[in-house]
Design an enzyme around this catalytic site. Sequence first.
Site, PDB file in Angstrom:
ATOM      1  N   ASP A  34       0.695  -1.161  -0.111  1.00 18.68           N
ATOM      2  CA  ASP A  34      -0.028   0.039  -0.166  1.00 18.68           C
ATOM      3  C   ASP A  34       0.835   1.135   0.020  1.00 18.68           C
ATOM      4  O   ASP A  34       2.132   1.242   0.322  1.00 18.68           O
ATOM      5  CB  ASP A  34      -0.911   0.099   1.357  1.00 18.68           C
ATOM      6  CG  ASP A  34      -2.014  -0.781   1.144  1.00 18.68           C
ATOM      7  OD1 ASP A  34      -2.427  -1.326  -0.169  1.00 18.68           O
ATOM      8  OD2 ASP A  34      -2.825  -1.096   2.052  1.00 18.68           O
ATOM      9  N   LYS A  55      -3.408   2.909  -2.660  1.00 18.51           N
ATOM     10  CA  LYS A  55      -4.794   3.754  -2.810  1.00 18.51           C
ATOM     11  C   LYS A  55      -4.238   5.031  -2.074  1.00 18.51           C
ATOM     12  O   LYS A  55      -4.117   4.997  -0.674  1.00 18.51           O
ATOM     13  CB  LYS A  55      -6.092   3.134  -2.765  1.00 18.51           C
ATOM     14  CG  LYS A  55      -6.421   2.081  -3.294  1.00 18.51           C
ATOM     15  CD  LYS A  55      -7.712   1.384  -3.190  1.00 18.51           C
ATOM     16  CE  LYS A  55      -8.001   0.365  -4.106  1.00 18.51           C
ATOM     17  NZ  LYS A  55      -8.647   0.996  -5.268  1.00 18.51           N
ATOM     18  N   MET A 163      -9.873   9.265   7.646  1.00 22.19           N
ATOM     19  CA  MET A 163      -9.916   9.666   6.252  1.00 22.19           C
ATOM     20  C   MET A 163     -10.745  11.018   6.245  1.00 22.19           C
ATOM     21  O   MET A 163     -11.555  11.063   5.401  1.00 22.19           O
ATOM     22  CB  MET A 163     -10.298   8.904   5.111  1.00 22.19           C
ATOM     23  CG  MET A 163      -9.452   7.562   5.228  1.00 22.19           C
ATOM     24  SD  MET A 163     -10.110   6.004   4.207  1.00 22.19           S
ATOM     25  CE  MET A 163     -10.984   5.319   5.230  1.00 22.19           C
TER      26      MET A 163
END
Length: 262
Positions: A34, A55, A163
């Site tokens: 990642d 991502k 996030m």
Amino acid sequence: MGRVIFIGAGPGAADLITVRGAQRLAQAEVVLFDALTDPGLQAMAPNARWVHVGKRGFCDSMAQTAINALLVRHAQESAVVVRLKGGDPSVFGRLEEELIALQSAGIECEVVPGVTAAIAAAAATQRPLTRRGQGRSVSLTTAMTREGDLHASRTADTEVFYMAGRQLAALSRHLIKAGWPSDTPVSVVSRAGCPDQLHSDHQVLDLAQASMLHAGRPTVVTVGAGARSLGDHTPGAANPCAFPTSLEDPLSCLQAAPHQSP
């Protein structure tokens, strides 16, 4: 036919990976990693082929279906494939989709847990997520829905939002709408577990003040009992589920003093 090992790399620095995670990583022939994993982890598997499949929010990223296909293909060609994920694989890590794809192809899997960002943020600030008599429940929430909408809730004594770094002003408004008192403590940590981690304290009402400090950095927002500093027994901090209090002059709130975590 090989096997795939999902490993939680932890939230930041390479040495936050578990002992088992490091041992399994050393066995890898191929590592699909990642974006937020520490590059220093590559020293633990120097002979493996490292494939970036990370991502990042608001950025162009590899489609999940493409990642699933890569996992299957590499497992068919190599004995040990590691899927290295930041934090813990089972917390906002798209683990379910990848497991289903591999199981459908008849590929053996193992999952090695890791330290998730919420735990790293609590450790960095020395603020336990649970508090005796005041913080009996914790909720881990992704602030952005699949459709890109902002979401806020009030379902636990301590709520941790992942996030949310680019949406702090909007998150403040949504938290108030969800019933959080305006003076509820909020702890914001960006790049938790990394040497350059930053921490700032706020209240729900003035959470937007954290936007500049944490701009462009992976950010965890802790709201409620687990956000208050040790020894803080003010009414609003000690009981985040109390009835909302009104502020006579919202502009009179003191600006939070950002500081870098030790």
